[in-house]
Design an enzyme around this catalytic site. Structure first.
Site, mmCIF file in Angstrom:
data_model
loop_
_atom_site.group_PDB
_atom_site.id
_atom_site.type_symbol
_atom_site.label_atom_id
_atom_site.label_comp_id
_atom_site.label_asym_id
_atom_site.label_seq_id
_atom_site.Cartn_x
_atom_site.Cartn_y
_atom_site.Cartn_z
ATOM 1 N N THR A 131 78.259 74.374 -3.059
ATOM 2 C CA THR A 131 79.360 74.658 -2.135
ATOM 3 C C THR A 131 79.733 73.446 -1.292
ATOM 4 O OG1 THR A 131 79.883 75.966 -0.164
ATOM 5 C CG2 THR A 131 77.584 75.560 -0.559
ATOM 6 N N ASP A 132 80.971 73.446 -0.791
ATOM 7 C CA ASP A 132 81.387 72.383 0.135
ATOM 8 C C ASP A 132 80.725 72.522 1.503
ATOM 9 O OD1 ASP A 132 82.772 74.623 1.092
ATOM 10 O OD2 ASP A 132 84.762 73.712 0.975
ATOM 11 N N GLU A 133 80.136 73.696 1.778
ATOM 12 C CA GLU A 133 79.580 73.925 3.122
ATOM 13 C C GLU A 133 78.396 73.014 3.417
ATOM 14 O OE1 GLU A 133 79.215 77.832 4.624
ATOM 15 O OE2 GLU A 133 81.018 78.540 3.624
ATOM 16 N N TYR A 157 72.826 79.693 5.530
ATOM 17 C CA TYR A 157 73.314 79.687 4.141
ATOM 18 C C TYR A 157 73.508 78.256 3.646
ATOM 19 C CZ TYR A 157 76.756 79.576 0.383
ATOM 20 O OH TYR A 157 77.417 79.268 -0.784
ATOM 21 N N ALA A 159 72.411 75.471 4.803
ATOM 22 C CA ALA A 159 71.161 74.699 4.765
ATOM 23 C C ALA A 159 70.359 75.052 3.517
ATOM 24 C CB ALA A 159 70.339 74.963 6.022
ATOM 25 N N LYS A 161 71.602 76.119 0.668
ATOM 26 C CA LYS A 161 72.284 75.533 -0.502
ATOM 27 C C LYS A 161 72.047 74.018 -0.535
ATOM 28 C CE LYS A 161 74.607 77.219 -3.214
ATOM 29 N NZ LYS A 161 74.313 77.900 -4.517
ATOM 30 N N ARG A 288 82.053 83.719 14.935
ATOM 31 C CA ARG A 288 80.791 83.564 14.194
ATOM 32 C C ARG A 288 79.963 82.466 14.882
ATOM 33 N NH1 ARG A 288 81.665 81.875 7.990
ATOM 34 N NH2 ARG A 288 81.561 84.098 7.573
ATOM 35 N N HIS A 291 80.162 78.488 13.932
ATOM 36 C CA HIS A 291 81.267 78.544 12.961
ATOM 37 C C HIS A 291 81.818 77.148 12.644
ATOM 38 C CE1 HIS A 291 85.009 81.182 11.862
ATOM 39 N NE2 HIS A 291 84.585 80.446 10.852
HETATM 40 P P1 NAD Z 1 77.899 86.618 -4.982
HETATM 41 O O1 NAD Z 1 77.107 86.915 -3.755
HETATM 42 O O2 NAD Z 1 79.142 87.370 -5.243
HETATM 43 O O3 NAD Z 1 76.973 86.801 -6.278
HETATM 44 C C1 NAD Z 1 75.649 86.364 -6.333
HETATM 45 C C2 NAD Z 1 74.993 86.994 -7.550
HETATM 46 O O4 NAD Z 1 73.636 86.502 -7.621
HETATM 47 C C3 NAD Z 1 74.906 88.516 -7.468
HETATM 48 O O5 NAD Z 1 75.268 89.085 -8.700
HETATM 49 C C4 NAD Z 1 73.444 88.781 -7.163
HETATM 50 O O6 NAD Z 1 72.972 90.022 -7.667
HETATM 51 C C5 NAD Z 1 72.766 87.600 -7.845
HETATM 52 N N1 NAD Z 1 71.464 87.271 -7.256
HETATM 53 C C6 NAD Z 1 71.181 87.146 -5.935
HETATM 54 N N2 NAD Z 1 69.860 86.858 -5.779
HETATM 55 C C7 NAD Z 1 69.332 86.757 -7.025
HETATM 56 C C8 NAD Z 1 68.041 86.452 -7.519
HETATM 57 N N3 NAD Z 1 67.015 86.199 -6.686
HETATM 58 N N4 NAD Z 1 67.855 86.417 -8.852
HETATM 59 C C9 NAD Z 1 68.878 86.692 -9.711
HETATM 60 N N5 NAD Z 1 70.122 87.002 -9.290
HETATM 61 C C10 NAD Z 1 70.351 87.029 -7.964
HETATM 62 O O7 NAD Z 1 78.165 85.054 -4.935
HETATM 63 P P2 NAD Z 1 79.433 84.222 -5.444
HETATM 64 O O8 NAD Z 1 80.433 84.192 -4.356
HETATM 65 O O9 NAD Z 1 79.796 84.687 -6.787
HETATM 66 O O10 NAD Z 1 78.788 82.757 -5.530
HETATM 67 C C11 NAD Z 1 78.131 82.322 -6.719
HETATM 68 C C12 NAD Z 1 77.594 80.929 -6.498
HETATM 69 O O11 NAD Z 1 78.676 80.043 -6.188
HETATM 70 C C13 NAD Z 1 76.610 80.796 -5.335
HETATM 71 O O12 NAD Z 1 75.608 79.900 -5.695
HETATM 72 C C14 NAD Z 1 77.449 80.248 -4.196
HETATM 73 O O13 NAD Z 1 76.655 79.497 -3.298
HETATM 74 C C15 NAD Z 1 78.417 79.369 -4.958
HETATM 75 N N6 NAD Z 1 79.731 79.161 -4.324
HETATM 76 C C16 NAD Z 1 80.472 80.223 -3.892
HETATM 77 C C17 NAD Z 1 81.746 80.010 -3.364
HETATM 78 C C18 NAD Z 1 82.610 81.162 -2.896
HETATM 79 O O14 NAD Z 1 83.662 80.919 -2.297
HETATM 80 N N7 NAD Z 1 82.247 82.418 -3.150
HETATM 81 C C19 NAD Z 1 82.241 78.711 -3.248
HETATM 82 C C20 NAD Z 1 81.439 77.636 -3.695
HETATM 83 C C21 NAD Z 1 80.206 77.886 -4.244
HETATM 84 O O1 DAU Z 2 83.299 77.093 1.341
HETATM 85 C C1 DAU Z 2 82.642 77.759 0.312
HETATM 86 C C2 DAU Z 2 81.987 79.009 0.845
HETATM 87 O O2 DAU Z 2 83.026 79.939 1.092
HETATM 88 C C3 DAU Z 2 80.944 79.588 -0.100
HETATM 89 O O3 DAU Z 2 79.896 78.678 -0.255
HETATM 90 C C4 DAU Z 2 80.402 80.922 0.453
HETATM 91 O O4 DAU Z 2 79.503 81.497 -0.476
HETATM 92 C C5 DAU Z 2 81.581 81.849 0.675
HETATM 93 O O5 DAU Z 2 81.139 83.074 1.243
HETATM 94 C C6 DAU Z 2 82.620 81.196 1.586
HETATM 95 O O6 DAU Z 2 82.091 81.040 2.927
HETATM 96 P P1 DAU Z 2 82.993 81.314 4.219
HETATM 97 O O7 DAU Z 2 82.112 81.598 5.364
HETATM 98 O O8 DAU Z 2 84.010 80.235 4.380
HETATM 99 O O9 DAU Z 2 83.770 82.645 3.704
HETATM 100 P P2 DAU Z 2 84.148 83.990 4.455
HETATM 101 O O10 DAU Z 2 85.078 84.730 3.570
HETATM 102 O O11 DAU Z 2 82.944 84.719 4.975
HETATM 103 O O12 DAU Z 2 84.975 83.461 5.713
HETATM 104 C C7 DAU Z 2 86.130 82.660 5.536
HETATM 105 C C8 DAU Z 2 86.627 82.285 6.913
HETATM 106 O O13 DAU Z 2 87.126 83.470 7.553
HETATM 107 C C9 DAU Z 2 85.537 81.763 7.837
HETATM 108 O O14 DAU Z 2 86.089 80.761 8.675
HETATM 109 C C10 DAU Z 2 85.127 82.966 8.656
HETATM 110 C C11 DAU Z 2 86.421 83.751 8.757
HETATM 111 N N1 DAU Z 2 86.271 85.220 8.828
HETATM 112 C C12 DAU Z 2 85.491 85.834 7.913
HETATM 113 C C13 DAU Z 2 85.339 87.207 7.916
HETATM 114 C C14 DAU Z 2 84.440 87.898 6.917
HETATM 115 C C15 DAU Z 2 86.995 85.940 9.765
HETATM 116 O O15 DAU Z 2 87.732 85.370 10.601
HETATM 117 N N2 DAU Z 2 86.857 87.303 9.774
HETATM 118 C C16 DAU Z 2 86.051 87.969 8.897
HETATM 119 O O16 DAU Z 2 85.930 89.220 8.988
#
Ligand code: NAD
Ligand code: DAU
Length: 350
Positions: A131-133, A157, A159, A161, A288, A291
């Site tokens: 992730t970019d985080e 989270y 940290a 990653k 948050r 944040h």
């Molecule tokens: P998600 O939470 O939707 O899915 C995570 C999946 O992993 C789930 O199916 C869960 O059951 C499985 N899982 C969790 N713990 C496990 C374990 N111990 N063993 C096996 N499976 C397990 O997450 P996502 O949003 O699909 O993200 C997927 C990956 O991409 C993550 O590594 C996340 O850090 C990364 N990522 C997400 C985003 C985003 O915007 N969602 C952006 C950049 C990177």
């Molecule tokens: O940047 C990549 C990341 O994006 C991934 O690594 C994470 O897995 C993914 O969950 C996501 O993280 P964010 O914290 O950016 O996503 P989230 O959707 O939780 O929040 C997006 C922004 O919106 C963030 O600034 C927090 C804000 N927010 C979120 C929620 C859930 C709100 O203002 N209200 C809300 O209810």
């Protein structure tokens, strides 16, 4: 040939599995623990498809990993499995350390044991999805994150990653494991669990519930349609240089408030409410803790070296996403009620 995908029942993982099998006959072994975020219903269209083998299990289970490697002899590992929600990491960081750090360690060690016995050591790939985080928060006028930006994770989270990225890097430098890492910006699209901003806002708006904006809503995220993330991962897997990291993003920096406005305007057009614009539901709530103010990804390395480009603009991607949620309200209801677990049990009953 086959590939091992971890976390393939989650949001991005299930999109990746569906995309992969729409374009290739190469089998997928999908290892997922089915935490609250894992949903086999996302993969329902693959029922009976011999190219997809689902295994419920934990990436921390070394004996299971060894068995899967011996049985399937994958040519690649695409590692999505993680705890992914920042708010959950603030309230309960333990699970993030367990899966994201210890789980990645266990997967790296199992991969190394398998790889060390391969004749052709160059044939394997371990692609770590990150992730970019990990880069921390950007000042308003600072240039977007490049791959050499220092790591400054701020949440449990990010940290966890960052720690997993460092393990992957070290396994390459010390043992020579053929790894690739991608660091992507915020994804959105179908099957996004409705705890995250975009699906939460769509689902709450349709239910007439408040649309919670943390703090002033001026935080910036850089959004990428999930299908474009999947195509980037495929590209890096095919032609990425070993040991390299690639930033993935769509040049779509938006404030949270503007995202919520856009969603409300699309819903006003596609599903108008008799009570007036959905914007009336916007509610500012407590911020948050810790944040991050701004993320922005510089994806030029991936574009220049591997020729990847996103197919969707934010405008096309968010319209598709809102339409998907309107068309899949039964999916949303089952996720919200927890009934997706029963639905899955019924579908896959022996
Ligand atoms: P998600 O939470 O939707 O899915 C995570 C999946 O992993 C789930 O199916 C869960 O059951 C499985 N899982 C969790 N713990 C496990 C374990 N111990 N063993 C096996 N499976 C397990 O997450 P996502 O949003 O699909 O993200 C997927 C990956 O991409 C993550 O590594 C996340 O850090 C990364 N990522 C997400 C985003 C985003 O915007 N969602 C952006 C950049 C990177
Ligand atoms: O940047 C990549 C990341 O994006 C991934 O690594 C994470 O897995 C993914 O969950 C996501 O993280 P964010 O914290 O950016 O996503 P989230 O959707 O939780 O929040 C997006 C922004 O919106 C963030 O600034 C927090 C804000 N927010 C979120 C929620 C859930 C709100 O203002 N209200 C809300 O209810």
């Amino acid at each position: 040939m086959s590939i091992l995908v971890t976390g393939g029942a989650g949001f991005i993982g299930s999109n990746f599995v569906l995309d992969w099998l729409a374009q290739s006959d190469e089998c997928i072994v999908n290892l997922d623990a089915l935490t609250y975020a894992g949903n086999r219903e996302n993969l329902a269209s693959l029922a009976g498809d011999a190219r997809h083998q689902f295994v419920q299990g934990d990436i921390g289970d070394r004996a299971l990993l060894d068995r899967l490697f011996a049985e399937h002899r994958p040519r690649a590992i695409v590692h999505f499995a993680a705890e992914s929600h920042v708010d959950r990491s603030i309230h309960g960081p333990g699970a993030f350390i367990k899966t994201n750090v210890e789980g990645t360690f266990s997967l790296l060690e199992a991969t190394r044991a398998y790889w060390s016995r391969l004749d052709d050591k160059d044939a394997l790939r371990f692609l770590h999805v990150s992730t970019d985080e990990v880069y921390g928060s950007l000042a308003p006028d600072a240039p977007a994150f490049t791959e050499t930006h220092p790591y400054e994770p701020n949440s449990p989270y990010s940290a966890s990653k960052a720690a997993s990225d460092h393990l992957v890097r070290a396994w390459h430098h010390t043992y020579g494991l053929p790894v690739l890492t991608t660091n992507c910006s915020n994804n959105y699209g179908p099957y996004h669990f409705p705890e995250k901003l975009i699906p939460l806002v769509i689902v709450n708006a349709l239910a007439g519930k408040p649309l919670p904006i943390y703090g002033d809503g001026q935080q910036v995220r850089d959004w990428l349609f999930v299908g474009d993330h999947c195509s980037a991962i495929r590209r890096v897997l095919e032609v990425g240089r070993l040991g390299e990291t690639y930033n993935v993003g769509g040049w779509n920096e938006k404030t949270n408030l503007s995202i919520v406005h856009t969603i409300c305007e699309l819903l006003d057009e596609l599903r108008p409410s008799p009570e007036g614009s959905y914007k009336r539901l916007i509610t500012h709530v407590k911020d948050r803790p810790g944040h991050d103010r701004r993320y922005a990804i510089d994806a030029r390395k991936l574009q220049r070296e591997l020729g990847w480009r996103p197919a969707e603009t934010f405008e096309t991607g968010i319209r598709k996403t809102v339409a998907w949620y309107l068309d899949h309200q039964d999916w949303v209801q089952r996720v919200q009620s927890g009934a997706y677990r029963d639905w899955v049990a019924r579908q896959y009953a022996p």
